[in-house]
Design an enzyme around this catalytic site. Structure first.
Site, PDB file in Angstrom:
ATOM      1  N   HIS A 126     -18.842 -15.013   6.266  1.00 31.50           N
ATOM      2  CA  HIS A 126     -18.995 -13.651   6.773  1.00 31.50           C
ATOM      3  C   HIS A 126     -20.459 -13.328   6.971  1.00 31.50           C
ATOM      4  O   HIS A 126     -21.341 -13.951   6.391  1.00 31.50           O
ATOM      5  CB  HIS A 126     -18.314 -12.621   5.861  1.00 31.50           C
ATOM      6  CG  HIS A 126     -18.676 -12.731   4.417  1.00 31.50           C
ATOM      7  ND1 HIS A 126     -19.812 -12.204   3.881  1.00 31.50           N
ATOM      8  CD2 HIS A 126     -18.017 -13.319   3.391  1.00 31.50           C
ATOM      9  CE1 HIS A 126     -19.843 -12.440   2.582  1.00 31.50           C
ATOM     10  NE2 HIS A 126     -18.773 -13.134   2.262  1.00 31.50           N
ATOM     11  N   LYS A 159      -0.911 -18.575   9.225  1.00 34.44           N
ATOM     12  CA  LYS A 159      -0.747 -19.216  10.539  1.00 34.44           C
ATOM     13  C   LYS A 159      -0.500 -20.712  10.398  1.00 34.44           C
ATOM     14  O   LYS A 159       0.394 -21.268  11.051  1.00 34.44           O
ATOM     15  CB  LYS A 159      -1.979 -18.962  11.409  1.00 34.44           C
ATOM     16  CG  LYS A 159      -2.105 -17.523  11.861  1.00 34.44           C
ATOM     17  CD  LYS A 159      -3.435 -17.289  12.552  1.00 34.44           C
ATOM     18  CE  LYS A 159      -3.588 -15.826  12.957  1.00 34.44           C
ATOM     19  NZ  LYS A 159      -4.893 -15.558  13.572  1.00 34.44           N
TER      20      LYS A 159
END
Length: 125
Positions: free
Chosen positions: A112, A61
């Protein structure tokens, strides 16, 4: 200075289901051999793969914002090392992209937990 940011969040369950359903076909399409070996060495291998997937997507991105070019997922390798921050290793798909990647600087962070993995990438030059 130009700054471009990419961010991605992944539901760990989705990656776990893809691994279960598609196995090595899924893994080999997305991850390098080193990434597969590293993540499977972890007890929580699904979140390891998810964090790497998020980092790859975040890099793609940010890179697209800067150069309007899409990178293949496997051209971005997240190198893990126990007890140290992860690193990004880049495998340019062609000479043009290699030239661009040699001129940029970037930083990133991955994280995470049980349900989600997240990554942010900042490209600057």
């Amino acid at each position: 200075m130009f700054i471009y940011t990419g961010i991605d969040i992944v539901e760990n369950r989705r990656i776990g289901e893809a691994i279960k359903k598609h196995g090595s076909r899924f893994l080999n399409r997305i991850f390098t051999e080193n990434e597969v070996k590293y993540c499977f060495s972890k007890a929580e291998y699904v979140s390891c793969f998810s964090a790497r997937f998020a980092a790859k997507e975040a890099f793609i991105k940010a890179f697209y914002q800067a150069y309007k070019k899409t990178l293949p997922l496997k051209s971005i390798e997240i190198k893990g090392s126990t007890g140290k921050p992860a690193e990004i290793l880049l495998h340019p798909p062609d000479k043009e992209v290699e030239s661009i990647l040699n001129r940029i600087k970037y930083t990133f962070s991955i994280s995470h937990e049980k349900n989600y993995s997240v990554a942010v990438v900042i490209i600057y030059f």
